[in-house]
Design a protein around this motif. Structure first.
Motif, PDB file in Angstrom:
ATOM      1  N   ASP A 212     -65.564  37.277  -2.299  1.00 59.55           N
ATOM      2  CA  ASP A 212     -64.397  38.143  -2.472  1.00 59.55           C
ATOM      3  C   ASP A 212     -64.701  39.565  -1.993  1.00 59.55           C
ATOM      4  O   ASP A 212     -63.872  40.204  -1.323  1.00 59.55           O
ATOM      5  N   CYS A 214     -66.903  40.377   0.205  1.00 63.50           N
ATOM      6  CA  CYS A 214     -67.023  40.317   1.663  1.00 63.50           C
ATOM      7  C   CYS A 214     -65.649  40.411   2.317  1.00 63.50           C
ATOM      8  O   CYS A 214     -65.460  41.144   3.297  1.00 63.50           O
ATOM      9  N   LYS A 215     -64.680  39.678   1.778  1.00 63.39           N
ATOM     10  CA  LYS A 215     -63.324  39.708   2.336  1.00 63.39           C
ATOM     11  C   LYS A 215     -62.726  41.110   2.243  1.00 63.39           C
ATOM     12  O   LYS A 215     -61.994  41.544   3.136  1.00 63.39           O
ATOM     13  N   GLU A 216     -63.037  41.801   1.157  1.00 63.52           N
ATOM     14  CA  GLU A 216     -62.490  43.144   0.964  1.00 63.52           C
ATOM     15  C   GLU A 216     -63.177  44.167   1.865  1.00 63.52           C
ATOM     16  O   GLU A 216     -62.512  45.011   2.482  1.00 63.52           O
ATOM     17  N   PRO A 219     -63.003  42.503   6.420  1.00 59.53           N
ATOM     18  CA  PRO A 219     -61.882  41.565   6.596  1.00 59.53           C
ATOM     19  C   PRO A 219     -61.983  40.690   7.841  1.00 59.53           C
ATOM     20  O   PRO A 219     -61.341  39.633   7.902  1.00 59.53           O
ATOM     21  N   PRO A 223     -66.393  34.594   5.101  1.00 59.49           N
ATOM     22  CA  PRO A 223     -67.410  34.560   4.045  1.00 59.49           C
ATOM     23  C   PRO A 223     -68.373  33.379   4.140  1.00 59.49           C
ATOM     24  O   PRO A 223     -69.577  33.534   3.935  1.00 59.49           O
ATOM     25  N   TYR A 278     -62.233  31.406   2.022  1.00 59.55           N
ATOM     26  CA  TYR A 278     -63.672  31.576   2.197  1.00 59.55           C
ATOM     27  C   TYR A 278     -64.157  30.838   3.451  1.00 59.55           C
ATOM     28  O   TYR A 278     -65.173  31.210   4.048  1.00 59.55           O
TER      29      TYR A 278
END
Length: 307
Positions: A212, A214-216, A219, A223, A278
Motif C-alpha cells: 500500500d 509503495c502504491k502511494e 504510483p 508492488p 498489487y
C-alpha cells in the motif's frame, strides 16, 4: 573421465586430500547437539575444510533457462571465500546438450542437472560412498538421504534438492522449503519501511502494508510481480505452507493438494492482491523470466517472486 554430479561434493572431495587443505569449523551432530547458533553460523559449520590454493573447476548447468552465465553474486562469492573454489560456468543451450556431452565424453567437472538416472552411474560420475572411503572423509550420509538418493547400484552420486529431513529444518528455522523467494528493490523497501514505521517485514499483513505504501509513494511501480505465470502461486504457497502438486498430508490422510485449506487460502489471497492492484492482471499471461526481468531492470517493480 568421471565427473561430480552436483556442486556440494566439491567440498567433501577436497577435504580428504592430505596436505592440500586446512581445517576450519567442525559440524555438529544434528541428532544430539543443541542448535542455538544463528543460521549463518550453522551454514559456515558445514564447510569443514578449505583448499589452501585457489582452484577453478568447470560447471555445466543443464537448464537452458538459467539466467546466470558466470559464478558471481553474493552467495557464489561467499562460497568461494569459504572454500577457495571458483567455477567456470557453462549453461546449456538446449535440452540435448547434456546428452551430447555424455556421448562425446566431454562433461565438465561439475554437472548440475535433474537427469538423475542418466548420470547416477559409476561410468560417468563419482559415487560419494567411494570417495568417502578412498579419502577417509569424515562425512556420514544420513540414512534418510541414503534411502532417497541411492542409485540402482545402491550408491549415492548426489544429494538431490527438493527434500530434506526434519532435523535440517530445525537447524535453519528461517529457511524457505519451497525454494521461492521474494526479491525486493532496496531503495523502495527502505522508503516503505520508513513510511509504515516497520523495522522489517515479518508477516503477510506487514507485506501488504508495504505494498500500500509503495502504491502511494510510487504510483508508477507495480508492488508485486510474478516472474513466470506457470509459477504464479509458488511464493504464497511457501508462505502459507500449502502444497504445489501431488499429494499432501491432511489429517493423516494423503489427499490431492487442491483439497488443502491452505491452498484455498493461497488462491483467495492471490485474488485479493489482484483486486487491490498489487499485481497486474496481465502478469498471469507471461511465460518465462524475460518480461518480469525487463520490468525489474526498468525500476517498474517493487517485489518479485522468483525461484
Amino acid at each position: 573421465m568421471k565427473k561430480l554430479l552436483i556442486l556440494l561434493l566439491v567440498v567433501a572431495m577436497f577435504s580428504g586430500c592430505a596436505g592440500n587443505v586446512s581445517e576450519v569449523n567442525q559440524p555438529n551432530d544434528p541428532d544430539t547437539d543443541q542448535l542455538e547458533e544463528s543460521d549463518t553460523d550453522l551454514v559456515e559449520e558445514t564447510f569443514k575444510f578449505k583448499v589452501e590454493e585457489p582452484v577453478t573447476l568447470s560447471m555445466f548447468v543443464d537448464e537452458f533457462w538459467w539466467p546466470y552465465s558466470d559464478w558471481s553474486g553474493d552467495m557464489p562469492k561467499w562460497f568461494t571465500e569459504m572454500t577457495n573454489i571458483d567455477f567456470d560456468v557453462t549453461v546449456a543451450a538446449d535440452t540435448t546438450e547434456l546428452s551430447m556431452l555424455v556421448a562425446s565424453g566431454t562433461l565438465q567437472d561439475i554437472v548440475v542437472t535433474t537427469q538423475f538416472n542418466m548420470l547416477a552411474n559409476s561410468d560417468l560420475c563419482y559415487a560419494w560412498d567411494d570417495l568417502i572411503e578412498e579419502y577417509n572423509i569424515d562425512y556420514a550420509i544420513h540414512p534418510a538421504y541414503k534411502f532417497v538418493n541411492s542409485a540402482s547400484d545402491d550408491k549415492v552420486y548426489t544429494i538431490r534438492v527438493g527434500w530434506s529431513a526434519d532435523y535440517e529444518y530445525e537447524k535453519y528455522p528461517t529457511v524457505n522449503p519451497e525454494g521461492t523467494a521474494l526479491v525486493l528493490r532496496k531503495d523502495i523497501l527502505e522508503a516503505v519501511l520508513n513510511e509504515t514505521g516497520l523495522e522489517a517485514i515479518t508477516t503477510v499483513e506487514e507485506l501488504e502494508k508495504c505494498f500500500d505504501a509503495c502504491k502511494e509513494l510510487y504510483p508508477d511501480v507495480v508492488p508485486f510481480t510474478i516472474h513466470d505465470s506457470n509459477q504464479a502461486t509458488r511464493y504464497l504457497e511457501a508462505v502459507y505452507g500449502a502444497g504445489h502438486a501431488g499429494l499432501v498430508d491432511i489429517d493423516d490422510e494423503a489427499m490431492v493438494y487442491i483439497y488443502d485449506e491452505k491452498y484455498k487460502t493461497v488462491l483467495l489471497k492471490m485474488n485479493e492482491w489482484v483486486s487491490k492492484g498489487y499485481i497486474e492482471p496481465e502478469n498471469f499471461s507471461w511465460n518465462g523470466l524475460s518480461i518480469a526481468m525487463e520490468k525489474a531492470a526498468a525500476s517498474q517493480v517493487f517485489a518479485m517472486a522468483s525461484l
